[in-house]
Design a protein around this motif. Structure first.
Motif, short mmCIF file in Angstrom:
data_model
loop_
_atom_site.label_atom_id
_atom_site.label_comp_id
_atom_site.label_asym_id
_atom_site.label_seq_id
_atom_site.Cartn_x
_atom_site.Cartn_y
_atom_site.Cartn_z
N VAL A 262 7.28 -8.20 -20.24
CA VAL A 262 6.52 -8.76 -19.11
C VAL A 262 7.41 -8.71 -17.88
O VAL A 262 8.49 -9.31 -17.87
CB VAL A 262 6.09 -10.20 -19.41
N THR A 263 6.97 -8.01 -16.84
CA THR A 263 7.91 -7.74 -15.75
C THR A 263 7.38 -8.07 -14.36
O THR A 263 6.27 -7.68 -13.99
CB THR A 263 8.38 -6.28 -15.77
N HIS A 264 8.17 -8.84 -13.63
CA HIS A 264 8.09 -8.89 -12.17
C HIS A 264 8.88 -7.66 -11.72
O HIS A 264 10.10 -7.64 -11.79
CB HIS A 264 8.71 -10.19 -11.65
N MET A 265 8.15 -6.65 -11.27
CA MET A 265 8.77 -5.34 -11.04
C MET A 265 9.76 -5.38 -9.87
O MET A 265 9.84 -6.33 -9.11
CB MET A 265 7.69 -4.30 -10.76
N ARG A 266 10.46 -4.25 -9.73
CA ARG A 266 11.46 -4.13 -8.68
C ARG A 266 10.83 -3.93 -7.30
O ARG A 266 11.48 -4.15 -6.28
CB ARG A 266 12.40 -2.95 -9.01
N ALA A 267 9.58 -3.51 -7.28
CA ALA A 267 8.91 -3.28 -6.00
C ALA A 267 7.41 -3.38 -6.19
O ALA A 267 6.88 -3.01 -7.24
CB ALA A 267 9.26 -1.89 -5.44
N TYR A 268 6.73 -3.88 -5.16
CA TYR A 268 5.28 -4.08 -5.18
C TYR A 268 4.67 -3.50 -3.91
O TYR A 268 5.34 -2.86 -3.10
CB TYR A 268 4.94 -5.57 -5.30
N GLY A 269 3.36 -3.76 -3.73
CA GLY A 269 2.69 -3.32 -2.53
C GLY A 269 2.70 -1.81 -2.41
O GLY A 269 2.50 -1.08 -3.39
N THR A 270 2.98 -1.32 -1.22
CA THR A 270 2.98 0.13 -1.00
C THR A 270 4.13 0.82 -1.71
O THR A 270 4.10 2.03 -1.89
CB THR A 270 3.06 0.43 0.51
N ARG A 271 5.15 0.05 -2.17
CA ARG A 271 6.29 0.62 -2.88
C ARG A 271 6.18 0.43 -4.39
O ARG A 271 7.14 0.60 -5.13
CB ARG A 271 7.60 0.00 -2.38
N ALA A 272 4.99 0.10 -4.86
CA ALA A 272 4.81 -0.19 -6.28
C ALA A 272 5.10 1.00 -7.17
O ALA A 272 5.40 0.84 -8.35
CB ALA A 272 3.40 -0.70 -6.55
N GLY A 273 5.03 2.20 -6.62
CA GLY A 273 5.37 3.38 -7.41
C GLY A 273 6.78 3.32 -7.96
O GLY A 273 7.05 3.80 -9.07
N VAL B 248 2.50 -6.16 -16.62
CA VAL B 248 3.03 -6.28 -15.26
C VAL B 248 2.52 -7.57 -14.64
O VAL B 248 1.31 -7.83 -14.60
CB VAL B 248 2.63 -5.07 -14.40
N SER B 249 3.44 -8.37 -14.15
CA SER B 249 3.09 -9.65 -13.54
C SER B 249 2.55 -9.46 -12.13
O SER B 249 3.00 -8.58 -11.39
CB SER B 249 4.32 -10.56 -13.49
N HIS B 250 1.57 -10.30 -11.78
CA HIS B 250 0.99 -10.39 -10.42
C HIS B 250 1.00 -9.04 -9.70
O HIS B 250 1.66 -8.86 -8.68
CB HIS B 250 1.69 -11.46 -9.59
N LEU B 251 0.25 -8.11 -10.22
CA LEU B 251 0.21 -6.75 -9.65
C LEU B 251 -0.66 -6.77 -8.39
O LEU B 251 -1.88 -6.63 -8.44
CB LEU B 251 -0.34 -5.77 -10.68
N HIS B 252 -0.01 -6.96 -7.26
CA HIS B 252 -0.72 -7.11 -6.00
C HIS B 252 -0.39 -5.96 -5.07
O HIS B 252 0.65 -5.31 -5.19
CB HIS B 252 -0.39 -8.44 -5.33
N GLY B 253 -1.29 -5.73 -4.11
CA GLY B 253 -1.09 -4.67 -3.13
C GLY B 253 -2.33 -3.82 -2.99
O GLY B 253 -3.39 -4.13 -3.56
N PRO B 254 -2.24 -2.72 -2.26
CA PRO B 254 -3.42 -1.87 -2.02
C PRO B 254 -3.91 -1.22 -3.31
O PRO B 254 -3.15 -0.55 -4.01
CB PRO B 254 -2.90 -0.82 -1.04
N ALA B 255 -5.17 -1.40 -3.63
CA ALA B 255 -5.72 -0.83 -4.85
C ALA B 255 -5.64 0.69 -4.86
O ALA B 255 -5.49 1.30 -5.93
CB ALA B 255 -7.17 -1.28 -5.03
N ASP B 256 -5.72 1.30 -3.69
CA ASP B 256 -5.62 2.77 -3.63
C ASP B 256 -4.26 3.26 -4.11
O ASP B 256 -4.14 4.39 -4.59
CB ASP B 256 -5.84 3.26 -2.19
N VAL B 257 -3.25 2.42 -3.99
CA VAL B 257 -1.91 2.76 -4.49
C VAL B 257 -1.76 2.34 -5.95
O VAL B 257 -1.26 3.11 -6.79
CB VAL B 257 -0.82 2.06 -3.64
N LEU B 258 -2.22 1.14 -6.28
CA LEU B 258 -1.92 0.56 -7.59
C LEU B 258 -2.75 1.13 -8.72
O LEU B 258 -2.23 1.41 -9.81
CB LEU B 258 -2.11 -0.96 -7.53
N LEU B 259 -4.04 1.30 -8.51
CA LEU B 259 -4.90 1.74 -9.61
C LEU B 259 -4.55 3.12 -10.14
O LEU B 259 -4.54 3.33 -11.36
CB LEU B 259 -6.37 1.65 -9.21
N PRO B 260 -4.23 4.10 -9.27
CA PRO B 260 -3.78 5.38 -9.83
C PRO B 260 -2.50 5.25 -10.66
O PRO B 260 -2.33 5.96 -11.67
CB PRO B 260 -3.55 6.25 -8.58
#
Length: 513
Positions: free
Chosen positions: A217-228, A247-259
């Motif tokens: 379970v991870t609070h990732m190193r980067a979120y939002g537009t840098r979620a890649g 992945v914890s609290h996966l927030h940010g633009p869906a156009d970036v995150l869903l792919p």
């Protein structure tokens, strides 16, 4: 037939995804005894659910209740939303396992998130077994616990930034194996916090090896537009270890995150994620405002640098950040709680940078904040909706209950899922809500007898009014309780009746099996 409790007259959401159907739910001891038409059955207690829905209790996949789950007010805030289980040990920082020094570090570093170490735990070494024992039957909520990587790393290596030696990695691995044997339901990381930030994918993959189907379970190193960046590391850890990933609290633009989510799933990663239905975030102020190279894992040195002015050259970098911050927790400066950083500074007659420096020093880095994210706005709302509609989504409040003016998500996220995203917007059906909020997270965390209303399963049961369930907590009044959930059973015991707590504490510390 005689039972302890019968919930009669309602429509059942059994957690399988089946549409709601008319049935009674009978409870004997701590188990569901029967689901069906039970006309003529006797029970010591009867709950009339006419006009309401009967659901398995909800699992909050990401709650910072490690200390406050023992607080009846926090328990009530969860129960009024239908939440019966907190998953604790989030973001790689919590109280166990560790030596006295590691426990003290975790409590001090994450004070603005988890709150102070409960007195019942003392101030010495702490094992997972002892922590879970302190929760068991001491609260109205069930608790499940993730092994916090950052605490384990600190216990072995202190605040050292380098990669672990072979011996140090073996020592960390031993702590993971023991913690799992004592009942932890996974391993968590906080890769924007310290010392977790220092860990590379190789280290994390090695520590995931013993999980055996339980999640990383991870609070990732980067979120939002840098979620890649963060998702690339998630994929590498999954590939190296074979672990399931959440992945914890996966927030940010869906156009970036869903792919990114779809790419991971297509690559064979067993991936889930949690989201909360708000645009603003909340965390400890130091993480947001200190420069990346500040020694935040050494609070004394960081405070020395703040007082001496060594960090003054950094403050101009934050000119665009100050208007986005609201003070949520300011011990000793409570007057500032609920004020924007700019307004609080104005009242003190100083610039925001100077006020922030004073706030960090006066609270000894324990200040917390609510922060508006750059993607807030109409597009941000649409991203929230698209993320929660994904089949891999589960509900998590990321609730922080510390401070006089916390984020409202801990008091309203699950009610908001139901009132806004089911009833008003139609993002889920009611039966889908029971899957996302109960069945799916129970499976993810290995809670084999939770998440469904089925004979033989644990009797965590929620009775909710589909016409009135709603969140009432706001950014201005964040501690306002939700409405529409008036009756809740945990382990077969009524803990909420007519909207009021019964005072019972049947919550179990749920251990992996």
């Amino acid at each position: 037939m005689a039972f302890d409790v019968i919930i009669t007259g309602g429509r059942v959401l059994d957690g399988t995804g089946a549409p709601p159907y008319r049935a009674d739910v009978a409870v004997t001891g701590d188990k569901v005894a029967a689901v069906g038409r039970l006309d003529g059955a006797d029970a010591a207690a009867v709950i009339d659910a006419t006009g309401r829905l009967v659901s398995p209790g909800f699992v909050d996949c990401h709650a910072h209740g490690d200390a406050v789950v023992l607080d009846p007010a926090v328990q009530l805030s969860a129960l009024r939303q239908g939440v019966t289980t907190f998953v604790l040990g989030q973001d790689g920082v919590s109280y166990a396992p560790g030596s006295a020094d590691a426990v003290a570090y975790a409590a001090r570093y994450f004070a603005a998130v988890n709150g102070p170490l409960p007195g019942v735990l003392g101030d010495g070494p702490l094992s997972v077994d002892r922590l879970l024992g302190a929760y068991d039957r001491a609260t109205a909520l069930n608790t499940a616990y993730l092994l916090p990587h950052g605490t384990i790393r600190y216990d072995v290596m202190g605040a050292a930034p380098q990669a672990p030696s072979r011996e140090e990695l073996a020592a960390m691995l031993g702590r993971v194996e023991r913690g799992l044997a004592e009942g932890a339901v996974g391993l968590s990381t906080g890769l924007e916090y310290l010392p977790g930030r220092y860990a590379a994918a190789e280290e994390l993959a090695a520590l995931c090896a013993p999980l055996g189907g339980l999640p990383y379970v991870t609070h990732m190193r980067a979120y939002g537009t840098r979620a890649g960046v963060g998702m690339s590391e998630v994929n590498e850890i999954a590939r190296r270890s074979g672990a399931a990933v959440h992945v914890s609290h996966l927030h940010g633009p869906a156009d970036v995150l869903l792919p990114l989510v779809e790419e991971a799933l297509a690559a064979g990663v067993d991936l889930t994620f949690d989201t909360y239905p708000y645009l603003r975030g909340s965390t400890m102020l130091a993480m947001v405002v200190l420069p990346p190279d500040a020694p935040a894992a050494d609070p004394a040195r960081t405070l020395e640098m703040l007082v001496s002015g060594e960090l003054d050259a950094w403050w101009p970098e934050l000119a665009q950040t100050w208007p986005r911050l609201t003070v949520s927790h300011a011990p000793g400066m409570e007057w500032a709680e609920g004020l924007g950083m700019v307004e609080a500074a104005r009242r003190e007659g100083v610039e925001p940078a100077e006020f922030c420096r004073r706030l960090l020093v006066e609270t000894r880095l324990e200040a917390g904040c609510v922060l508006a994210r750059p993607d807030e706005g109409p597009k941000g709302e649409e991203s929230v909706r698209r993320m929660l509609r994904h089949p891999a989504q589960t509900g998590g409040s990321d609730g922080i209950y510390v401070g006089g003016h916390p984020h409202p998500r801990g008091f309203g996220a699950f009610a908001r899922f139901l009132g806004t995203h089911v009833r008003e917007l139609g993002d889920w059906t009611w039966e889908q809500a029971a899957v996302h909020l109960a069945a799916h997270p129970a499976r993810r965390f290995g809670l084999a007898d939770r998440g469904l209303l089925r004979a033989g399963f644990a009797a965590d049961v929620v009775v909710l009014d589909p016409a009135t369930v709603a969140d009432r907590a706001t950014y201005d009044a964040p501690r306002t309780l939700a409405t529409g959930v008036d009756d809740v059973l945990v382990s077969g015991v009524p803990v909420l009746a007519g909207g009021e707590p019964t005072g019972a504490t049947p919550g179990r510390a749920l251990r992996s099996r």
